[in-house]
Design an enzyme around this catalytic site. Structure first.
Site, PDB file in Angstrom:
ATOM      1  N   ASN A 183      32.665  36.611  31.593  1.00  0.00           N
ATOM      2  CA  ASN A 183      31.740  36.334  32.695  1.00  0.00           C
ATOM      3  C   ASN A 183      30.325  36.243  32.134  1.00  0.00           C
ATOM      4  O   ASN A 183      30.115  36.313  30.920  1.00  0.00           O
ATOM      5  CB  ASN A 183      31.873  37.374  33.812  1.00  0.00           C
ATOM      6  CG  ASN A 183      31.433  38.773  33.396  1.00  0.00           C
ATOM      7  OD1 ASN A 183      30.747  38.968  32.383  1.00  0.00           O
ATOM      8  ND2 ASN A 183      31.804  39.768  34.190  1.00  0.00           N
ATOM      9  N   ASP A 251      39.224  38.914  37.707  1.00  0.00           N
ATOM     10  CA  ASP A 251      40.648  39.028  37.391  1.00  0.00           C
ATOM     11  C   ASP A 251      41.472  38.069  38.249  1.00  0.00           C
ATOM     12  O   ASP A 251      42.457  37.485  37.779  1.00  0.00           O
ATOM     13  CB  ASP A 251      41.122  40.465  37.612  1.00  0.00           C
ATOM     14  CG  ASP A 251      40.400  41.450  36.711  1.00  0.00           C
ATOM     15  OD1 ASP A 251      40.064  41.080  35.573  1.00  0.00           O
ATOM     16  OD2 ASP A 251      40.157  42.589  37.147  1.00  0.00           O
TER      17      ASP A 251
END
Length: 302
Positions: A183, A251
């Site tokens: 990220n 996720d």
């Protein structure tokens, strides 16, 4: 279609807060809840809910939490032959604090996850060979991550590495992954470059590609996701929703991206669907409880 997830599991201890207390300050919090989490387990659950066969390789605690995690995996239909309790060890836990704007701060206590070793990958080798992809994260021993990358390369099984939580990495291994999926925060920490905009994310991702990483996919939260290779750069726009809880959205992206990439064979289509799946997860409270089935997802009108 079967995918292996070699990684962590946690019990999430989620506290809803108005703001974080200052040092030495005690505040009343509006709500508390418990749920199943851990980056490896979350990604596996997203896959399982979408209809993928999942081989889970992890360690659980010799306690009530560990037994609950194993039962949850079984209830979701996962292959749990390599979900093993560690005598005398506590299960991993993750205290999570979620504020009024759906932002979250997370601590992790690895517990039994620390006991997942390279030998556990080798013990699962016969079944890993039946999988189309291996997913890894960094909530387990780094030696185990590197061993699994080695094993995947030797056996022709592509690997997705999610470098979370961010850590110093040996890029001799990272270069051998099929997809490297950080990220924004992880990308910034790994490259040492600022990542406060999609353009800065491009620059940082390009530095990884110049270092030999074949496919970098950066999850940008409300700004979408970015795919960078040596010859291509694509920013996939976000799906606009009103978030309630962003915990586990990354996720959800990785699990759904893997599923749709293997099913459809197209990176951009898989990223577009993964953006939608992750966005949908933020509209519901909790982590794994916010992940929907393929039937629910494919009939959702954004």
């Amino acid at each position: 279609m079967k995918v292996a997830v070699i990684g962590s599991n946690m019990i999430d201890l989620v506290t809803t807060i108005d703001r974080m207390p200052r040092l030495g300050e005690t505040l009343e919090a509006p709500a508390f809840g418990m749920g199943f989490g851990g980056k490896g387990a979350n990604q596996a659950v997203a896959l399982a809910k979408l209809g993928c066969e999942v081989l889970m390789v992890t360690k659980v605690g010799d306690d009530l939490f560990g037994r609950s995690v194993l039962e949850n995996f079984k209830n979701l239909g996962m292959d749990t032959r390599y979900v093993e309790p560690v005598p005398g060890a506590s299960n991993g836990v993750a205290p999570i604090f979620v504020d009024r704007d759906a932002n979250n701060s997370i601590l992790i206590v690895k517990g039994a996850n620390n006991a997942l070793k390279p030998a556990d990958v080798d013990r699962a080798a016969e079944d890993l060979r039946k999988c189309r992809m291996i997913i890894l994260q960094l909530e387990i021993d780094l030696a185990t991550v590197y061993h699994a990358i080695d094993w995947g390369e030797r056996n022709g099984i592509p690997v997705i590495l999610n470098p979370a939580p961010a850590a110093a990495l040996d890029f001799a291994y990272v270069r051998r992954t099929a997809f490297f999926v950080p990220n924004e925060t992880e990308l910034e920490l790994i490259t040492g470059m600022p990542v406060t905009s999609p353009e800065e994310a491009r620059q940082a991702a390009r530095s990884l590609v110049r270092d030999g990483v074949g496919n970098v996919i950066v999850t940008l939260g409300g700004k979408g996701s970015l795919w960078v290779t040596a010859g291509r750069e694509e920013l996939v726009p976000p799906c606009i929703v009103r978030p309630v809880d962003t915990t586990g959205a990354g996720d959800a992206f990785i699990g759904s991206f893997t599923y749709y990439y293997l099913r459809l064979g197209d990176v951009l289509t898989a990223m577009t669907l993964a953006n939608r799946y992750a966005a949908l997860s933020t509209t519901r409270p909790g982590t794994q409880t916010s992940f929907v089935t393929r039937e629910e997802f494919e009939r959702t009108d954004f």
